[in-house]
Motif scaffolding. Structure first.
Motif, mmCIF file in Angstrom:
data_model
loop_
_atom_site.group_PDB
_atom_site.id
_atom_site.type_symbol
_atom_site.label_atom_id
_atom_site.label_comp_id
_atom_site.label_asym_id
_atom_site.label_seq_id
_atom_site.Cartn_x
_atom_site.Cartn_y
_atom_site.Cartn_z
ATOM 1 N N PRO A 15 60.852 42.115 47.971
ATOM 2 C CA PRO A 15 61.834 41.046 48.185
ATOM 3 C C PRO A 15 61.184 39.673 48.286
ATOM 4 N N TYR A 16 59.845 39.625 48.235
ATOM 5 C CA TYR A 16 59.118 38.387 48.488
ATOM 6 C C TYR A 16 58.797 37.632 47.200
ATOM 7 N N GLY A 17 58.281 36.416 47.409
ATOM 8 C CA GLY A 17 57.792 35.615 46.292
ATOM 9 C C GLY A 17 58.777 34.553 45.857
ATOM 10 N N ILE A 18 58.222 33.400 45.480
ATOM 11 C CA ILE A 18 59.060 32.303 45.007
ATOM 12 C C ILE A 18 58.624 31.806 43.634
ATOM 13 N N GLY A 19 57.664 32.490 43.033
ATOM 14 C CA GLY A 19 57.247 32.118 41.684
ATOM 15 C C GLY A 19 56.366 30.885 41.624
ATOM 16 N N ASP A 20 55.630 30.602 42.695
ATOM 17 C CA ASP A 20 54.798 29.407 42.756
ATOM 18 C C ASP A 20 53.344 29.779 42.504
ATOM 19 N N ILE A 21 52.882 29.536 41.294
ATOM 20 C CA ILE A 21 51.521 29.913 40.931
ATOM 21 C C ILE A 21 50.490 29.067 41.672
ATOM 22 N N GLU A 45 63.464 29.124 35.348
ATOM 23 C CA GLU A 45 63.690 27.823 35.978
ATOM 24 C C GLU A 45 62.844 27.648 37.241
ATOM 25 N N LYS A 46 62.691 28.714 38.009
ATOM 26 C CA LYS A 46 61.821 28.657 39.186
ATOM 27 C C LYS A 46 60.381 28.356 38.772
ATOM 28 N N ILE A 47 59.908 29.051 37.759
ATOM 29 C CA ILE A 47 58.525 28.900 37.304
ATOM 30 C C ILE A 47 58.288 27.492 36.760
ATOM 31 N N LEU A 48 59.219 26.997 35.948
ATOM 32 C CA LEU A 48 59.107 25.647 35.420
ATOM 33 C C LEU A 48 59.119 24.618 36.541
ATOM 34 N N GLY A 49 59.987 24.811 37.504
ATOM 35 C CA GLY A 49 60.095 23.879 38.615
ATOM 36 C C GLY A 49 58.832 23.788 39.449
ATOM 37 N N LEU A 109 33.143 38.022 39.431
ATOM 38 C CA LEU A 109 33.519 38.010 38.014
ATOM 39 C C LEU A 109 33.346 36.616 37.425
ATOM 40 N N THR A 110 33.796 35.600 38.170
ATOM 41 C CA THR A 110 33.681 34.224 37.703
ATOM 42 C C THR A 110 32.223 33.826 37.524
ATOM 43 N N GLU A 111 31.383 34.210 38.478
ATOM 44 C CA GLU A 111 29.954 33.888 38.402
ATOM 45 C C GLU A 111 29.301 34.494 37.164
ATOM 46 N N HIS A 112 29.834 35.614 36.691
ATOM 47 C CA HIS A 112 29.263 36.282 35.517
ATOM 48 C C HIS A 112 29.996 35.911 34.224
ATOM 49 N N GLY A 113 30.807 34.857 34.288
ATOM 50 C CA GLY A 113 31.418 34.327 33.068
ATOM 51 C C GLY A 113 32.686 35.007 32.620
ATOM 52 N N VAL A 114 33.266 35.870 33.459
ATOM 53 C CA VAL A 114 34.515 36.542 33.099
ATOM 54 C C VAL A 114 35.685 35.604 33.420
ATOM 55 N N ASN A 115 36.579 35.423 32.484
ATOM 56 C CA ASN A 115 37.764 34.602 32.731
ATOM 57 C C ASN A 115 38.735 35.354 33.636
ATOM 58 N N VAL A 116 39.179 34.694 34.689
ATOM 59 C CA VAL A 116 40.165 35.261 35.607
ATOM 60 C C VAL A 116 41.361 34.323 35.655
ATOM 61 N N HIS A 117 42.548 34.878 35.515
ATOM 62 C CA HIS A 117 43.780 34.102 35.541
ATOM 63 C C HIS A 117 44.719 34.696 36.583
ATOM 64 N N PHE A 118 45.528 33.843 37.186
ATOM 65 C CA PHE A 118 46.454 34.290 38.223
ATOM 66 C C PHE A 118 47.881 34.360 37.687
ATOM 67 N N GLY A 119 48.660 35.249 38.290
ATOM 68 C CA GLY A 119 50.085 35.346 37.993
ATOM 69 C C GLY A 119 50.834 35.734 39.248
ATOM 70 N N CYS A 120 52.118 35.453 39.267
ATOM 71 C CA CYS A 120 52.943 35.777 40.443
ATOM 72 C C CYS A 120 53.487 37.192 40.406
ATOM 73 N N ASP A 121 53.389 37.869 39.240
ATOM 74 C CA ASP A 121 53.978 39.192 39.073
ATOM 75 C C ASP A 121 55.498 39.059 39.178
ATOM 76 N N GLY A 122 56.193 40.164 39.492
ATOM 77 C CA GLY A 122 57.627 40.067 39.720
ATOM 78 C C GLY A 122 57.884 39.459 41.088
ATOM 79 N N PHE A 123 59.023 38.794 41.238
ATOM 80 C CA PHE A 123 59.388 38.360 42.587
ATOM 81 C C PHE A 123 60.888 38.531 42.777
#
Length: 404
Positions: free
Chosen positions: A318-324, A118-122, A298-312
């Protein structure tokens, strides 16, 4: 019956001013969405238009729905009483403390995972790649809980579910437990530090390859090992990929070692990653004590990079709110992305590369036939959204609003 979204703000191009600055241009559109959740047509909002089954978006900016590409739905303490973390001497001790609470936490995994979803969807994401512990302590219990939670939100979120050997691959009956997980709902196979955790790189990699080929699934490796240990591990796996024809089926999470080696070594690895269509999944953990992969290189050389929040909020932090979106903002801030083009292109790290404008400022999204999945925000453009993430967001997944 189709539906309409009225007065949606879309990016249409850019304007170059005499002083050299760039401003993103936008216009209002009406968007028709068909019964299958795809865009049927876009109309410019130049005249009064009042169709049935319409929602007025009142000039809110539409962006592609976000993607959370590195997460652990089974680990969070969300929905449980507050507690901070224990101090540890290193990764192995952290894993030991985690193992002590696994059985108790498995009993409420569905509840905790639901709170995290629900946090991630929000925050605007309609896709989650989640790793799920598969280990001798709890077997498939966390997998069962995560799958049950995801099923409750299936109208709003898609998921990749990774069978993840968090406490090592080569101990006990873990390989067969991973096989059971892949038979019972997991869609990908995970790996974890064949050197630092399993302490047998070749055997760990070979076992991973055997399971992946047996079930014909993609692999996502957590590589925390620093320096040339981590670098060698990635190289060795790519050697095996070449030998076995496993191209295009591997991503690497964290990969801190790529930030530890020389620039020529970084470039050499970037070329290999590009060749094998291997992406880097980064949680952008900027701190003073650890290098991260050279994302810009990496981006300049055409490698796809994606972000994630990991565990929170879990046993690791104890940190993180799940906001990508905040991850994209942090990356842009720390790497000094301050121009209009730099900021709006940074959005691609959280949308699987989809941006409203291409690198030259031409409109490329959305168009008829695209999936009707959006994040609506009260921002003037995507550059402003990245630089100053708005708290209030409305997410639509395939024509269905979440918490409108």
């Amino acid at each position: 019956m189709s539906q309409w979204l009225l007065n949606v703000r879309l990016e249409t191009g850019e304007q170059l001013h005499e002083d050299g600055s760039i401003q993103t241009t936008t216009a209002l559109f009406h968007i028709e969405i068909d019964e299958q959740g795809h865009i049927a047509q876009l109309k410019t909002a130049e005249e009064v238009f009042q169709p049935e089954n319409a929602q007025d978006m009142q000039g809110k900016l539409a962006l592609p729905a976000f993607k959370e590409m590195h997460n652990h739905l089974d680990k969070t303490y969300l929905s449980l009483p507050w507690k901070a973390c224990r101090t540890v001497s290193g990764l192995e001790e952290r894993l030991h403390f985690e193992s002590l609470e696994l059985s108790a936490l498995a009993e409420n995994c569905e509840q905790r995972a639901s709170a995290m979803i629900e946090k991630i969807l929000g925050h605007g994401a309609n896709h989650i790649r989640t790793h799920v512990n598969i280990d001798p302590y709890i077997g498939l219990k966390n997998l069962e809980g995560v799958l049950a939670a995801l099923d409750k939100y299936k109208d709003y979120v898609t998921a990749e579910v990774i069978a993840f050997p968090q406490h090592g691959l080569l101990g006990g009956d873990v390989p067969n437990l991973l096989r059971e997980a892949l038979r019972n709902g997991a869609t990908m196979l995970g790996g974890l530090d064949p050197g630092g955790i399993d302490r047998n790189i070749e055997k760990s990699l070979q076992t991973t390859m055997e399971i992946a080929q047996e079930f014909n699934v993609d692999v996502d490796f957590h590589i925390h090992d620093n320096g040339h240990l981590g670098y060698y591990t990635i190289e060795k796996w790519l050697d095996m990929v070449e030998e076995s024809g496993f191209k295009g089926k591997t991503d690497f999470s964290h990969s801190f070692s790529l930030g530890d080696v020389t620039v020529p070594e970084q470039i050499a690895m970037a070329k290999r990653l590009k060749k094998h269509n291997s992406a880097i999944m980064s949680t952008v953990p900027f701190n003073l004590g650890r290098n991260i992969p050279p994302i810009d290189l990496l981006t300049e050389h055409g490698v796809n990079v994606h972000f994630g929040c990991d565990g929170f909020y879990d046993s690791w932090s104890p940190y993180g709110i799940g906001d990508i979106l905040q991850k994209a903002c942090t990356f842009a801030d720390v790497t000094r992305k301050i121009t209009e083009r730099e900021l709006r292109q940074s959005l691609g790290y959280i949308t699987n590369g989809v941006t409203p404008l291409d690198s030259k400022g031409n409109m490329q999204w959305p168009k008829a036939g695209d999936e009707a999945s959006f994040v609506f925000v009260a921002s003037s453009c995507s550059a402003e959204t990245v630089a100053r993430p708005p708290k209030k967001r409305v997410m639509m997944n395939k024509g269905k609003f979440f918490n409108l």
